[in-house]
Design an enzyme around this catalytic site. Structure first.
Site, PDB file in Angstrom:
ATOM      1  N   THR A  43       0.831  -1.136  -0.216  1.00 20.53           N
ATOM      2  CA  THR A  43      -0.068  -0.066   0.024  1.00 20.53           C
ATOM      3  C   THR A  43       0.972   1.206  -0.093  1.00 20.53           C
ATOM      4  OG1 THR A  43      -1.977   0.944   0.975  1.00 20.53           O
ATOM      5  CG2 THR A  43      -0.342   0.183   2.494  1.00 20.53           C
ATOM      6  N   CYS A  58      -3.804   7.508   7.647  1.00 19.55           N
ATOM      7  CA  CYS A  58      -4.179   6.170   7.450  1.00 19.55           C
ATOM      8  C   CYS A  58      -3.508   5.460   8.167  1.00 19.55           C
ATOM      9  CB  CYS A  58      -4.218   5.812   5.880  1.00 19.55           C
ATOM     10  SG  CYS A  58      -5.707   6.827   4.912  1.00 19.55           S
ATOM     11  N   HIS A  67      -6.073  -1.142   4.466  1.00 19.35           N
ATOM     12  CA  HIS A  67      -5.807   0.117   4.374  1.00 19.35           C
ATOM     13  C   HIS A  67      -6.824   1.178   4.992  1.00 19.35           C
ATOM     14  CE1 HIS A  67      -3.512   3.628   2.306  1.00 19.35           C
ATOM     15  NE2 HIS A  67      -4.319   4.194   3.047  1.00 19.35           N
TER      16      HIS A  67
END
Length: 162
Positions: free
Chosen positions: A23, A29, A46
């Site tokens: 990711t 996040c 995520h």
């Protein structure tokens, strides 16, 4: 070897030894990484926001966007590959949760994400064994399904392992 790319609010799983789950640009996040040593299954989520209450419609369309809907969705996907649906025996690691654009620290979304995730993991009786959270820089995360090795990268910094 294939790469499984996880976008914001997405999750992915694999038990194929040559795969890598990745990711990009985790700001506030948080990447939640589950490894089941018994089955050799790796999962990554995520998370963008802590609680789905703010947008129930989005939580139905994209449960991975929120911690409270994403973690159960990831566990359910991993259970399809033979893992415990409650996460027993999982190795858990967290990355991200930075404070990038909120210089006055008013919203602290990264911190809220991390706390919400940890609270939910506590309910599942899952312990975090390693984390790379906070700071003021974004991270990209790559995890090898075969080894479980986690490599983090950030612009202007050398790569590091978790």
């Amino acid at each position: 070897m294939s790469q499984i790319i996880i976008g914001v609010g997405e999750y992915g799983v694999s038990n194929r030894p040559g795969d890598e789950i990745k990711t990009f640009a985790l700001g506030s996040c948080v990447a939640v990484i589950f490894l089941d040593p018994r089955t050799g299954t790796l999962g990554m989520l995520h998370v963008a926001l802590p609680e789905s209450e703010i947008n129930k419609t989005k939580s139905l369309d994209k449960p991975g966007y929120f911690a409270d809907t994403g973690i159960p969705a990831l566990l359910a996907e991993m259970a399809r590959l033979g893992c415990s649906p409650q996460g027993q025996g999982m190795v858990v690691k967290l990355c991200g949760g930075a404070n990038i654009m909120d210089t006055n620290e008013i919203f602290q979304i990264g911190k809220c994400n991390a706390l919400s995730i940890k609270k939910l993991l506590w309910i599942y009786e899952m312990d975090v064994v390693a984390e790379d959270l906070g700071g003021t820089f974004s991270r990209s995360v790559s995890v090898s399904v075969e080894t479980g090795e986690i490599i983090l990268s950030s612009p202007g910094r050398p790569d590091w392992k978790l």
